[in-house]
Design a protein around this motif. Structure first.
Motif, PDB file in Angstrom:
ATOM      1  N   GLN A 167       0.697  -1.232   0.213  1.00 52.36           N
ATOM      2  CA  GLN A 167      -0.160  -0.128   0.166  1.00 52.36           C
ATOM      3  C   GLN A 167       0.818   1.251   0.069  1.00 52.36           C
ATOM      4  N   TRP A 168       1.978   1.361   0.735  1.00 55.19           N
ATOM      5  CA  TRP A 168       2.852   2.353   0.818  1.00 55.19           C
ATOM      6  C   TRP A 168       3.465   2.759  -0.494  1.00 55.19           C
ATOM      7  N   LEU A 169       4.024   1.484  -1.131  1.00 52.73           N
ATOM      8  CA  LEU A 169       4.734   1.806  -2.471  1.00 52.73           C
ATOM      9  C   LEU A 169       3.810   2.271  -3.401  1.00 52.73           C
ATOM     10  N   ALA A 170       2.439   1.651  -3.278  1.00 55.75           N
ATOM     11  CA  ALA A 170       1.555   2.078  -4.463  1.00 55.75           C
ATOM     12  C   ALA A 170       1.432   3.492  -4.565  1.00 55.75           C
ATOM     13  N   VAL A 171       1.234   4.124  -3.256  1.00 54.76           N
ATOM     14  CA  VAL A 171       1.040   5.554  -3.246  1.00 54.76           C
ATOM     15  C   VAL A 171       2.388   6.282  -3.659  1.00 54.76           C
ATOM     16  N   MET A 172       3.576   5.993  -3.396  1.00 53.10           N
ATOM     17  CA  MET A 172       4.789   6.378  -3.797  1.00 53.10           C
ATOM     18  C   MET A 172       5.088   6.428  -5.239  1.00 53.10           C
ATOM     19  N   LEU A 173       4.503   5.122  -5.994  1.00 60.64           N
ATOM     20  CA  LEU A 173       4.579   5.004  -7.426  1.00 60.64           C
ATOM     21  C   LEU A 173       3.488   6.037  -7.989  1.00 60.64           C
ATOM     22  N   GLY A 174       2.253   5.972  -7.545  1.00 60.94           N
ATOM     23  CA  GLY A 174       1.253   6.464  -8.328  1.00 60.94           C
ATOM     24  C   GLY A 174       1.038   7.979  -8.115  1.00 60.94           C
ATOM     25  N   GLU A 175       1.544   8.359  -6.973  1.00 57.54           N
ATOM     26  CA  GLU A 175       1.320   9.797  -6.643  1.00 57.54           C
ATOM     27  C   GLU A 175       2.452  10.524  -5.870  1.00 57.54           C
ATOM     28  N   GLY A 176       3.452   9.788  -5.699  1.00 62.56           N
ATOM     29  CA  GLY A 176       4.397  10.636  -5.215  1.00 62.56           C
ATOM     30  C   GLY A 176       5.887  10.356  -6.027  1.00 62.56           C
ATOM     31  N   VAL A 206       4.895  -8.703  -3.514  1.00 62.03           N
ATOM     32  CA  VAL A 206       4.786  -7.298  -3.509  1.00 62.03           C
ATOM     33  C   VAL A 206       4.917  -6.884  -4.685  1.00 62.03           C
ATOM     34  N   LEU A 207       6.124  -7.249  -5.426  1.00 61.05           N
ATOM     35  CA  LEU A 207       6.659  -6.778  -6.761  1.00 61.05           C
ATOM     36  C   LEU A 207       5.509  -7.056  -7.829  1.00 61.05           C
ATOM     37  N   ALA A 208       4.982  -8.273  -7.671  1.00 57.09           N
ATOM     38  CA  ALA A 208       3.955  -8.554  -8.902  1.00 57.09           C
ATOM     39  C   ALA A 208       2.639  -8.015  -8.623  1.00 57.09           C
ATOM     40  N   ALA A 209       2.203  -7.592  -7.114  1.00 53.58           N
ATOM     41  CA  ALA A 209       1.056  -6.853  -7.172  1.00 53.58           C
ATOM     42  C   ALA A 209       1.232  -5.394  -7.585  1.00 53.58           C
ATOM     43  N   LEU A 210       2.282  -4.890  -7.630  1.00 52.47           N
ATOM     44  CA  LEU A 210       2.501  -3.568  -8.068  1.00 52.47           C
ATOM     45  C   LEU A 210       2.735  -3.395  -9.610  1.00 52.47           C
ATOM     46  N   GLU A 211       2.610  -4.635 -10.250  1.00 57.84           N
ATOM     47  CA  GLU A 211       2.930  -4.254 -11.930  1.00 57.84           C
ATOM     48  C   GLU A 211       1.667  -3.383 -12.369  1.00 57.84           C
ATOM     49  N   PRO A 212       0.844  -3.443 -11.991  1.00 57.79           N
ATOM     50  CA  PRO A 212      -0.262  -2.812 -12.685  1.00 57.79           C
ATOM     51  C   PRO A 212      -0.210  -1.289 -12.323  1.00 57.79           C
ATOM     52  N   VAL A 213       0.419  -0.907 -11.053  1.00 58.64           N
ATOM     53  CA  VAL A 213       0.681   0.648 -10.707  1.00 58.64           C
ATOM     54  C   VAL A 213       1.855   0.911 -11.234  1.00 58.64           C
ATOM     55  N   VAL A 214       2.885   0.306 -11.759  1.00 65.30           N
ATOM     56  CA  VAL A 214       3.968   0.489 -12.526  1.00 65.30           C
ATOM     57  C   VAL A 214       3.556   1.005 -14.097  1.00 65.30           C
ATOM     58  N   ALA A 215       2.683   0.061 -14.443  1.00 62.51           N
ATOM     59  CA  ALA A 215       2.277   0.337 -15.727  1.00 62.51           C
ATOM     60  C   ALA A 215       1.541   1.574 -15.918  1.00 62.51           C
ATOM     61  N   ALA A 216       0.399   1.690 -14.792  1.00 58.86           N
ATOM     62  CA  ALA A 216      -0.440   2.952 -14.880  1.00 58.86           C
ATOM     63  C   ALA A 216       0.462   4.151 -14.803  1.00 58.86           C
ATOM     64  N   THR A 217       1.352   4.193 -13.810  1.00 57.43           N
ATOM     65  CA  THR A 217       2.302   5.446 -13.763  1.00 57.43           C
ATOM     66  C   THR A 217       3.138   5.670 -15.008  1.00 57.43           C
ATOM     67  N   ALA A 218       3.775   4.504 -15.544  1.00 56.94           N
ATOM     68  CA  ALA A 218       4.197   4.962 -16.940  1.00 56.94           C
ATOM     69  C   ALA A 218       3.444   5.500 -17.879  1.00 56.94           C
ATOM     70  N   VAL A 219       2.167   4.947 -17.992  1.00 56.39           N
ATOM     71  CA  VAL A 219       1.218   5.688 -18.918  1.00 56.39           C
ATOM     72  C   VAL A 219       0.927   7.111 -18.784  1.00 56.39           C
ATOM     73  N   ARG A 220       0.711   7.495 -17.355  1.00 58.29           N
ATOM     74  CA  ARG A 220       0.441   8.747 -16.932  1.00 58.29           C
ATOM     75  C   ARG A 220       1.671   9.571 -17.174  1.00 58.29           C
ATOM     76  N   ALA A 221       2.676   9.303 -17.000  1.00 56.38           N
ATOM     77  CA  ALA A 221       3.922  10.047 -16.981  1.00 56.38           C
ATOM     78  C   ALA A 221       4.113  10.523 -18.265  1.00 56.38           C
ATOM     79  N   ILE A 222       3.778   9.628 -19.445  1.00 57.61           N
ATOM     80  CA  ILE A 222       4.263   9.625 -20.734  1.00 57.61           C
ATOM     81  C   ILE A 222       3.277  10.898 -21.273  1.00 57.61           C
ATOM     82  N   GLU A 251       2.826  20.331 -15.127  1.00 58.83           N
ATOM     83  CA  GLU A 251       1.954  19.548 -14.361  1.00 58.83           C
ATOM     84  C   GLU A 251       2.056  18.402 -13.421  1.00 58.83           C
ATOM     85  N   VAL A 252       3.359  18.115 -13.231  1.00 55.49           N
ATOM     86  CA  VAL A 252       3.947  17.108 -12.576  1.00 55.49           C
ATOM     87  C   VAL A 252       3.720  17.765 -10.940  1.00 55.49           C
ATOM     88  N   GLY A 253       3.471  16.681 -10.269  1.00 51.28           N
ATOM     89  CA  GLY A 253       3.349  17.104  -8.943  1.00 51.28           C
ATOM     90  C   GLY A 253       3.086  15.650  -7.869  1.00 51.28           C
TER      91      GLY A 253
END
Length: 225
Positions: free
Chosen positions: A56-65, A178-194, A200-202
């Protein structure tokens, strides 16, 4: 000199894959093992106490931090190199440094960035010498942007998990879950970053930012951040 071919998203040949795996390996000499990005304080404070709370902590760091912000800086540094735009690259590097929320995180990102450039230029010489190191080097070596970004985010996530596994402590299998569970978060973060313009970064991972500040005053520490 580095490969002069224009990078193509999704096009990663064997040589490019080899370099990505080498640069983003835990064995690459940038000292990533000695930083926790505030996770050490989060464990001491009780915010992270098991595999699920680490996820949960890393999902926030990845997606919003910091994970998302770093991904945006990666994308724009990469594009600046492709466009041969030194002014744009300087702007990205300056903003990336300005976004760091604490002294220790500044040490973490700049020390690792410098070490990454030094090691990479020694083994794979490339005509780049400016910060936002991984994006710059991947673009300089004509490695596709999408693959490079996903590999960068995977390595960042894996380093955070490694810190959590040692600190909680957790078993290696829990770390892989945990790494496997965060795979969709990594993918979504990459798409959003592109898709995110630089202006607008924040970040909205306030607890993680506070953790990096509180780490500076911890009585005993295993990590530098």
């Amino acid at each position: 000199m580095c490969d002069a071919r224009p990078p193509v998203d999704g096009d990663v040949d064997a040589a490019a894959l080899y370099r990505l795996m080498a640069w983003l390996s835990p064995a690459y000499p940038i000292g990533a093992f000695s930083y926790s990005s505030g996770i050490e304080w989060a464990v001491e404070a009780g915010d992270i106490k098991d595999a699920e709370s680490l996820r949960q902590w890393l999902a926030v760091m990845l997606g919003e931090g910091s994970g998302f912000c770093d991904a945006v800086f990666f994308v724009h540094a990469y594009r600046a190199i492709v466009a041969n735009d030194a002014a744009a690259l300087r702007a990205v590097a300056e903003l990336a440094a300005a976004f760091v929320p604490s002294k220790e995180r500044l040490l973490e990102t700049t020390t690792q960035g410098r070490a990454f450039l030094d090691a990479t230029r020694a083994a794979w010489p490339c005509a780049v010498a400016l910060p936002v190191a991984v994006g710059v080097v991947c673009a300089g070596h004509a490695i596709g942007g999408d693959a490079s970004l996903h590999a960068f985010l995977h390595a960042q996530t894996a380093n955070w998990i490694s810190a959590g596994v040692r600190l909680v402590p957790l078993g290696q299998t829990d770390g892989q879950r945990v790494l496997a569970a965060l795979e969709p978060v990594v993918a979504a973060t990459a798409v959003r970053a592109i898709k995110t313009p630089l202006d607008e970064v924040g970040s909205a991972a306030l607890r993680a930012d506070l953790a990096s500040m509180r780490h500076e005053t911890q009585y005993t520490r295993l990590f530098r951040s």
